[in-house]
Scaffold this motif. Structure first.
Motif, mmCIF file in Angstrom:
data_model
loop_
_atom_site.group_PDB
_atom_site.id
_atom_site.type_symbol
_atom_site.label_atom_id
_atom_site.label_comp_id
_atom_site.label_asym_id
_atom_site.label_seq_id
_atom_site.Cartn_x
_atom_site.Cartn_y
_atom_site.Cartn_z
ATOM 1 N N LYS B 8 43.701 43.363 39.849
ATOM 2 C CA LYS B 8 44.966 42.629 40.045
ATOM 3 C C LYS B 8 45.128 41.564 38.967
ATOM 4 C CE LYS B 8 44.954 43.144 45.050
ATOM 5 N NZ LYS B 8 44.609 42.439 46.297
ATOM 6 N N SER B 9 44.026 40.870 38.670
ATOM 7 C CA SER B 9 44.059 39.830 37.652
ATOM 8 C C SER B 9 44.422 40.431 36.284
ATOM 9 C CB SER B 9 42.696 39.143 37.592
ATOM 10 O OG SER B 9 42.648 38.245 36.527
ATOM 11 N N LEU B 10 43.819 41.597 35.988
ATOM 12 C CA LEU B 10 44.092 42.246 34.697
ATOM 13 C C LEU B 10 45.538 42.716 34.597
ATOM 14 C CD1 LEU B 10 40.815 44.302 34.266
ATOM 15 C CD2 LEU B 10 41.675 42.583 32.676
ATOM 16 N N ALA B 15 50.805 42.111 32.201
ATOM 17 C CA ALA B 15 52.261 41.999 32.377
ATOM 18 C C ALA B 15 52.797 40.709 31.751
ATOM 19 C CB ALA B 15 52.606 42.052 33.866
ATOM 20 N N VAL B 16 52.097 39.605 32.003
ATOM 21 C CA VAL B 16 52.555 38.316 31.472
ATOM 22 C C VAL B 16 52.444 38.300 29.942
ATOM 23 C CG1 VAL B 16 52.100 35.827 31.433
ATOM 24 C CG2 VAL B 16 51.995 37.067 33.582
ATOM 25 N N THR B 17 51.332 38.818 29.424
ATOM 26 C CA THR B 17 51.136 38.858 27.971
ATOM 27 C C THR B 17 52.239 39.665 27.295
ATOM 28 O OG1 THR B 17 48.741 38.710 28.269
ATOM 29 C CG2 THR B 17 49.504 39.495 26.134
ATOM 30 N N MET B 18 52.515 40.846 27.861
ATOM 31 C CA MET B 18 53.525 41.700 27.243
ATOM 32 C C MET B 18 54.924 41.079 27.358
ATOM 33 S SD MET B 18 52.090 45.507 28.058
ATOM 34 C CE MET B 18 53.129 46.360 26.905
ATOM 35 N N ALA B 19 55.201 40.460 28.489
ATOM 36 C CA ALA B 19 56.537 39.871 28.675
ATOM 37 C C ALA B 19 56.747 38.676 27.746
ATOM 38 C CB ALA B 19 56.716 39.450 30.134
ATOM 39 N N ALA B 54 50.739 28.740 31.508
ATOM 40 C CA ALA B 54 51.289 28.217 32.766
ATOM 41 C C ALA B 54 51.520 29.345 33.781
ATOM 42 C CB ALA B 54 52.603 27.487 32.488
ATOM 43 N N ILE B 55 52.103 30.454 33.325
ATOM 44 C CA ILE B 55 52.365 31.579 34.247
ATOM 45 C C ILE B 55 51.045 32.181 34.724
ATOM 46 C CG2 ILE B 55 53.416 33.868 34.494
ATOM 47 C CD1 ILE B 55 55.504 33.007 32.414
ATOM 48 N N GLU B 56 50.099 32.325 33.794
ATOM 49 C CA GLU B 56 48.810 32.927 34.171
ATOM 50 C C GLU B 56 48.047 32.062 35.175
ATOM 51 O OE1 GLU B 56 46.047 35.131 32.140
ATOM 52 O OE2 GLU B 56 47.298 35.561 30.417
ATOM 53 N N VAL B 57 48.069 30.753 34.957
ATOM 54 C CA VAL B 57 47.378 29.848 35.886
ATOM 55 C C VAL B 57 48.011 29.951 37.275
ATOM 56 C CG1 VAL B 57 46.990 27.412 36.453
ATOM 57 C CG2 VAL B 57 46.501 28.236 34.148
ATOM 58 N N ALA B 58 49.343 29.958 37.317
ATOM 59 C CA ALA B 58 50.045 30.078 38.598
ATOM 60 C C ALA B 58 49.699 31.401 39.280
ATOM 61 C CB ALA B 58 51.554 29.967 38.373
ATOM 62 N N TYR B 59 49.682 32.466 38.498
ATOM 63 C CA TYR B 59 49.365 33.793 39.053
ATOM 64 C C TYR B 59 47.931 33.833 39.592
ATOM 65 C CZ TYR B 59 48.517 38.809 39.285
ATOM 66 O OH TYR B 59 48.175 40.067 39.713
ATOM 67 N N GLU B 60 47.001 33.255 38.834
ATOM 68 C CA GLU B 60 45.594 33.267 39.263
ATOM 69 C C GLU B 60 45.406 32.448 40.546
ATOM 70 O OE1 GLU B 60 42.939 34.962 38.218
ATOM 71 O OE2 GLU B 60 44.076 35.972 36.647
ATOM 72 N N ILE B 61 46.159 31.353 40.673
ATOM 73 C CA ILE B 61 46.064 30.538 41.892
ATOM 74 C C ILE B 61 46.558 31.346 43.096
ATOM 75 C CG2 ILE B 61 47.040 28.516 43.084
ATOM 76 C CD1 ILE B 61 46.970 27.080 40.329
ATOM 77 N N GLU B 124 44.200 41.718 22.488
ATOM 78 C CA GLU B 124 44.113 41.278 23.889
ATOM 79 C C GLU B 124 44.679 42.350 24.827
ATOM 80 O OE1 GLU B 124 42.688 38.598 25.123
ATOM 81 O OE2 GLU B 124 43.315 39.076 27.170
ATOM 82 N N ILE B 125 45.785 42.963 24.397
ATOM 83 C CA ILE B 125 46.393 44.017 25.224
ATOM 84 C C ILE B 125 45.471 45.239 25.296
ATOM 85 C CG2 ILE B 125 48.324 45.674 25.289
ATOM 86 C CD1 ILE B 125 50.093 43.359 24.219
ATOM 87 N N VAL B 126 44.875 45.595 24.156
ATOM 88 C CA VAL B 126 43.939 46.734 24.139
ATOM 89 C C VAL B 126 42.762 46.465 25.066
ATOM 90 C CG1 VAL B 126 42.212 47.890 22.671
ATOM 91 C CG2 VAL B 126 44.568 47.675 21.894
ATOM 92 N N LYS B 127 42.281 45.226 25.066
ATOM 93 C CA LYS B 127 41.158 44.866 25.956
ATOM 94 C C LYS B 127 41.552 45.079 27.419
ATOM 95 C CE LYS B 127 38.562 40.872 27.547
ATOM 96 N NZ LYS B 127 39.356 40.615 28.744
ATOM 97 N N SER B 128 42.704 44.563 27.808
ATOM 98 C CA SER B 128 43.140 44.687 29.211
ATOM 99 C C SER B 128 43.378 46.152 29.587
ATOM 100 C CB SER B 128 44.435 43.904 29.439
ATOM 101 O OG SER B 128 44.206 42.536 29.239
ATOM 102 N N VAL B 129 44.017 46.909 28.683
ATOM 103 C CA VAL B 129 44.312 48.320 28.973
ATOM 104 C C VAL B 129 43.008 49.112 29.100
ATOM 105 C CG1 VAL B 129 45.334 50.439 28.017
ATOM 106 C CG2 VAL B 129 46.627 48.302 27.967
ATOM 107 N N THR B 130 42.052 48.840 28.197
ATOM 108 C CA THR B 130 40.759 49.538 28.267
ATOM 109 C C THR B 130 40.072 49.258 29.598
ATOM 110 O OG1 THR B 130 40.493 49.325 25.877
ATOM 111 C CG2 THR B 130 38.520 49.859 27.130
#
Lengths: 81, 139
Positions: B8-10, B15-19, B54-61, B124-130
C-alpha cells in the motif's frame, strides 16, 4: 543462475496439525510478515536458513519435514538407481 | 485484493510521485522555458519536492492509522535490494547518456538540470515498480 530444482513445503499441513495455527500466528513466531508466510507457503519465496530452522522449531519437527527439494524435469541417467 | 502495508505504501508513493512530477515535468519540459536554470527554476523544483513530501507524509500517517504496520523482514529487504539494483542501473545509464548529450548538443543548464532530475525521478519510479512486481510475482 537457473535452478534445476524446486523447493516444496508442507507448511499448510503442519499448520493444520498445530491446532490450525494461522499464518499470522506462524509469522509472529518466526519473525516475518504474514505476506512472507503466504509467499513461502505458496512456494513463491524460498526463506533463509534461519527462518526455515525457526519454522521447523515452531512445529517441533526436523527441517526435512517442513521443506524438501525436488528436481525439475527428467533425472540424469547416472542418478537413477 | 489483500495488500500488505508495504505494498500500500509503495502504491501511494508511486501514485504521488507520478502525479506531482508528471505535472512538474509536463510544465517544465514543454512550451517556452528559460535557457539557464535560474532562481525561479530552483523554486519550482523545491515547490514540487515540498508538495510531494507533504502528500506522502499525510498518506503514510493515514496508512499507519488504518493498516497494521509490519517491520521489514528478509523478503522485504531482498526485494528492496533487487529494486535498488534496477534503479541504479537506470540512473547510471541515464547519467552517461546525459553526459554525452550535454557535450554533444551543448545543452544549456535548464534542460540539463531538468533531465538529470528526471532521471532521478525515473529511477525512483523503477524502484517502486520493481518492488510491486516482485511482491506480486514472488522471488
Amino acid at each position: 543462475m537457473k535452478q534445476d530444482f524446486t523447493i516444496r513445503n508442507n507448511i499448510r499441513k503442519l499448520r493444520f496439525h498445530a491446532s490450525e495455527m494461522t499464518q499470522q500466528e506462524l509469522a509472529d513466531k518466526i519473525g516475518v510478515t504474514r505476506q512472507t508466510v503466504v509467499a513461502i507457503e505458496g512456494e513463491k519465496y524460498s526463506p533463509s536458513l534461519a527462518v526455515a530452522f525457526r519454522m521447523a522449531h515452531v512445529f517441533g519437527v526436523p527441517l526435512e519435514e517442513v521443506f524438501r527439494c525436488e528436481p525439475l524435469g527428467p533425472q540424469p541417467p547416472d542418478s537413477q538407481p | 485484493m489483500n495488500l500488505s502495508y508495504r505494498e500500500k505504501s509503495l502504491w501511494g508513493t508511486l501514485a504521488v510521485t507520478m502525479a506531482v512530477y508528471g505535472y512538474y515535468f509536463g510544465r517544465a519540459l514543454t512550451g517556452t522555458h528559460p535557457a539557464e536554470f535560474d532562481a525561479a527554476s530552483i523554486s519550482r523544483v523545491v515547490a514540487a519536492v515540498v508538495v510531494l513530501v507533504a502528500i506522502e507524509v499525510a498518506y503514510e500517517i493515514v496508512l499507519a492509522v488504518t493498516s497494521k504496520v509490519d517491520p521489514k523482514d528478509e523478503r522485504d529487504i531482498l526485494i528492496e535490494s533487487k529494486a535498488y539494483r534496477n534503479a541504479y542501473l537506470l540512473l547510471v545509464g541515464a547519467t552517461f547518456w546525459l553526459m554525452w548529450t550535454i557535450v554533444a548538443q551543448q545543452m544549456r543548464s535548464y534542460m540539463a538540470v531538468n533531465l538529470m532530475f528526471l532521471s532521478v525521478v525515473a529511477a525512483e519510479i523503477v524502484k517502486s515498480v520493481t518492488q510491486l512486481f516482485l511482491y506480486w510475482r514472488g522471488l
